[in-house]
Write an enzyme that holds these catalytic residues in place. Sequence first.
Site, PDB file in Angstrom:
ATOM      1  CB  ALA A  50      16.941   3.157  -1.870  1.00 37.17           C
ATOM      2  NE  ARG A 105       2.999  -4.315  -0.713  1.00 40.17           N
ATOM      3  CZ  ARG A 105       3.379  -4.646   0.502  1.00 40.17           C
ATOM      4  NH1 ARG A 105       2.499  -4.637   1.495  1.00 40.17           N
ATOM      5  NH2 ARG A 105       4.630  -4.977   0.742  1.00 40.17           N
ATOM      6  N   GLY A 152      -1.174 -18.206 -30.636  1.00 42.34           N
ATOM      7  CA  GLY A 152      -0.309 -19.257 -31.184  1.00 42.34           C
ATOM      8  C   GLY A 152       1.073 -18.719 -31.520  1.00 42.34           C
ATOM      9  N   GLY A 153       1.577 -19.090 -32.696  1.00 41.80           N
ATOM     10  CA  GLY A 153       2.917 -18.656 -33.120  1.00 41.80           C
ATOM     11  C   GLY A 153       3.040 -17.140 -33.125  1.00 41.80           C
ATOM     12  CD  GLN A 188      -1.511 -22.256 -25.678  1.00 39.79           C
ATOM     13  OE1 GLN A 188      -0.384 -21.887 -25.348  1.00 39.79           O
ATOM     14  NE2 GLN A 188      -1.718 -23.382 -26.326  1.00 39.79           N
ATOM     15  CB  ILE A 222      17.361   1.397  -6.904  1.00 35.62           C
ATOM     16  CG1 ILE A 222      18.016   0.855  -5.613  1.00 35.62           C
ATOM     17  CG2 ILE A 222      16.744   2.772  -6.687  1.00 35.62           C
ATOM     18  CD1 ILE A 222      17.046   0.448  -4.517  1.00 35.62           C
ATOM     19  CD  GLU A 276       5.364  -0.650  -5.365  1.00 35.53           C
ATOM     20  OE1 GLU A 276       4.449  -0.415  -4.557  1.00 35.53           O
ATOM     21  OE2 GLU A 276       5.710   0.124  -6.264  1.00 35.53           O
ATOM     22  CD  GLU A 302       5.200 -16.413  -3.309  1.00 37.03           C
ATOM     23  OE1 GLU A 302       5.448 -15.234  -3.647  1.00 37.03           O
ATOM     24  OE2 GLU A 302       5.105 -17.334  -4.130  1.00 37.03           O
ATOM     25  CD  GLN A 321     -18.801 -25.865 -26.342  1.00 37.00           C
ATOM     26  OE1 GLN A 321     -18.293 -26.815 -25.751  1.00 37.00           O
ATOM     27  NE2 GLN A 321     -20.104 -25.754 -26.527  1.00 37.00           N
TER      28      GLN A 321
HETATM   29  N1  COS Z   1       1.932   0.473   7.989  1.00 38.01           N
HETATM   30  C1  COS Z   1       2.578   1.049   9.042  1.00 38.01           C
HETATM   31  N2  COS Z   1       3.382   0.370   9.884  1.00 38.01           N
HETATM   32  C2  COS Z   1       3.538  -0.953   9.637  1.00 38.01           C
HETATM   33  C3  COS Z   1       2.906  -1.609   8.563  1.00 38.01           C
HETATM   34  C4  COS Z   1       2.063  -0.840   7.732  1.00 38.01           C
HETATM   35  N3  COS Z   1       1.445  -1.401   6.681  1.00 38.01           N
HETATM   36  N4  COS Z   1       3.261  -2.908   8.579  1.00 38.01           N
HETATM   37  C5  COS Z   1       4.091  -3.070   9.624  1.00 38.01           C
HETATM   38  N5  COS Z   1       4.243  -1.892  10.258  1.00 38.01           N
HETATM   39  C6  COS Z   1       5.025  -1.635  11.480  1.00 38.01           C
HETATM   40  C7  COS Z   1       4.504  -2.513  12.595  1.00 38.01           C
HETATM   41  O1  COS Z   1       3.422  -1.892  13.252  1.00 38.01           O
HETATM   42  C8  COS Z   1       5.702  -2.653  13.474  1.00 38.01           C
HETATM   43  O2  COS Z   1       5.841  -1.467  14.239  1.00 38.01           O
HETATM   44  P1  COS Z   1       6.108  -1.512  15.836  1.00 38.01           P
HETATM   45  O3  COS Z   1       7.395  -2.258  15.995  1.00 38.01           O
HETATM   46  O4  COS Z   1       6.202  -0.083  16.228  1.00 38.01           O
HETATM   47  O5  COS Z   1       4.949  -2.252  16.407  1.00 38.01           O
HETATM   48  C9  COS Z   1       6.862  -2.678  12.487  1.00 38.01           C
HETATM   49  O6  COS Z   1       6.370  -2.067  11.298  1.00 38.01           O
HETATM   50  C10 COS Z   1       7.340  -4.072  12.167  1.00 38.01           C
HETATM   51  O7  COS Z   1       6.236  -4.807  11.672  1.00 38.01           O
HETATM   52  P2  COS Z   1       6.236  -6.376  11.546  1.00 38.01           P
HETATM   53  O8  COS Z   1       6.678  -6.962  12.855  1.00 38.01           O
HETATM   54  O9  COS Z   1       4.937  -6.808  10.977  1.00 38.01           O
HETATM   55  O10 COS Z   1       7.417  -6.607  10.485  1.00 38.01           O
HETATM   56  P3  COS Z   1       7.946  -7.951   9.871  1.00 38.01           P
HETATM   57  O11 COS Z   1       9.410  -7.818   9.811  1.00 38.01           O
HETATM   58  O12 COS Z   1       7.342  -9.143  10.518  1.00 38.01           O
HETATM   59  O13 COS Z   1       7.372  -8.025   8.375  1.00 38.01           O
HETATM   60  C11 COS Z   1       6.536  -7.445   6.245  1.00 38.01           C
HETATM   61  C12 COS Z   1       6.797  -7.052   7.680  1.00 38.01           C
HETATM   62  C13 COS Z   1       6.900  -8.851   5.858  1.00 38.01           C
HETATM   63  C14 COS Z   1       5.072  -7.251   6.008  1.00 38.01           C
HETATM   64  C15 COS Z   1       7.408  -6.474   5.458  1.00 38.01           C
HETATM   65  O14 COS Z   1       8.771  -6.729   5.673  1.00 38.01           O
HETATM   66  C16 COS Z   1       7.110  -6.447   3.984  1.00 38.01           C
HETATM   67  O15 COS Z   1       6.121  -5.856   3.544  1.00 38.01           O
HETATM   68  N6  COS Z   1       7.991  -7.063   3.199  1.00 38.01           N
HETATM   69  C17 COS Z   1       7.953  -6.914   1.767  1.00 38.01           C
HETATM   70  C18 COS Z   1       8.766  -5.729   1.398  1.00 38.01           C
HETATM   71  C19 COS Z   1       8.506  -5.288   0.029  1.00 38.01           C
HETATM   72  O16 COS Z   1       7.382  -5.108  -0.385  1.00 38.01           O
HETATM   73  N7  COS Z   1       9.593  -5.075  -0.692  1.00 38.01           N
HETATM   74  C20 COS Z   1       9.528  -4.571  -1.995  1.00 38.01           C
HETATM   75  C21 COS Z   1      10.323  -3.314  -2.002  1.00 38.01           C
HETATM   76  S1  COS Z   1       9.795  -2.154  -3.150  1.00 38.01           S
HETATM   77  S2  COS Z   1      10.210  -2.948  -4.865  1.00 38.01           S
END
Ligand code: COS
Length: 387
Positions: A124, A245, A345-346, A342, A159, A369, A373, A281
């Site tokens: 979560a 991932r 087809g149907g 595609q 979740i 995950e 983007e 082709q």
């Molecule tokens: N492994 C370990 N630590 C990590 C990490 C990784 N892969 N990526 C980031 N961190 C740590 C950083 O080192 C930083 O720590 P410190 O503050 O101690 O230096 C902290 O986490 C914050 O990192 P960052 O500043 O890069 O965070 P941001 O908020 O800029 O963004 C992203 C991080 C966008 C990469 C993150 O929010 C993300 O992955 N978002 C997508 C979430 C996701 O996948 N959701 C799906 C949920 S499951 S269905």
Amino acid sequence: MDFNFSEEQIMIRDAAREFAQKEIVPIAAEFDESGEFPMATIKQMGELGLMGIEMPAEYGGSGMDTISYVLALQEISEADASHGTIMSVNNSLYANGLLWHGTEAQKQSFLRPVAEGQAIGAYALSEPQSGSDAANMRVRAVKSADGSYYTINGKKSWITSGPVARFVVLFAVTDPDAGARGISTFMIDTELNGFIRGKKEPKLGIRASATCEVEFDDYQCPAENLVSEEGKGFGIAMSVLDAGRIGIAAQAVGIASAAYKASREYVQERQAFGKPIGSFQMIQSKIADMKTRLEAAELLTMKAAWKKMTAEQTGEHYGTDACMAKLFASEAANYITHQAVQIHGGMGYSKEMPLERYYRDAKITEIYEGTSEIQRMVIARNETGCR
Ligand code: COS
């Protein structure tokens, strides 16, 4: 460089394939239609050791490597992506944080039942207002005056397995002024008071994998269920997603493989203008591009899995590899399932065949995950250091 799998890896791949083709393929359409959770086959997968493939035997797991996990997950997802989703959350998003940071007692209580297939786990992180911007969470955990428990309040959304999970790994804010460094990880027993399951989400695809909101209403979490230390939660969530991932890439490869194989067969059988359509082709071009993208997706996924397996010795981070594998494999799965509809087809558009289900199921791999983007953002940040 060796592209062969070990005997053990082949054994688990073949066992997963046999189970998936025999037990899951015949029921996949029915569970997709009804949206019912496939509890019986999930239990059987637990008995086969598919719910804790990489977990050590001392915690009830199968003690195998990441390549074995990827191979098994591909096979299960080829039969049905919903089963793949449930399997991937148990094996990876739920289990890895505990495995890497849990105490012995936490592992015995929370890891063992899930790795043995007796209970289902969930992860979560997302909330109604925070998806890609995961650190912007509001669920709050406040420590009691005597330090013996945390009171948790707030809502988590999207979740996976939420409607059926016995245990949940939860990320919540313990220090609201500390941003990402104020987030902590808790193990939640869903049978305690104050844990509320919301309504099941009606979804486009992976419909047999149950998804819901969960709410915490003055839930009292024993302090011994804090994983690692306060403030370490965001790093745990992110590193768990790095590994997760790779699993989503494997799921995408599995869905794409099912769509590709059906198409390869169909173009040889289906006649038009006096010839099999595979002689044209425009169809050949589709088959060639589908096959090439499928193979590339599989190679990137295997490379990320191998890099994770060797990370302990090499110290090399595998996050970029995991993001590249998920990004490429999910886009390949969307391309391949689109072309497969595609080509058919149907018939591809009809629920009489599984092509339209593959097409719907593939979409989620570009979203959960971390969206495509977000994968691109992380890859580019890791490569350039620019933020
Ligand atoms: N492994 C370990 N630590 C990590 C990490 C990784 N892969 N990526 C980031 N961190 C740590 C950083 O080192 C930083 O720590 P410190 O503050 O101690 O230096 C902290 O986490 C914050 O990192 P960052 O500043 O890069 O965070 P941001 O908020 O800029 O963004 C992203 C991080 C966008 C990469 C993150 O929010 C993300 O992955 N978002 C997508 C979430 C996701 O996948 N959701 C799906 C949920 S499951 S269905």
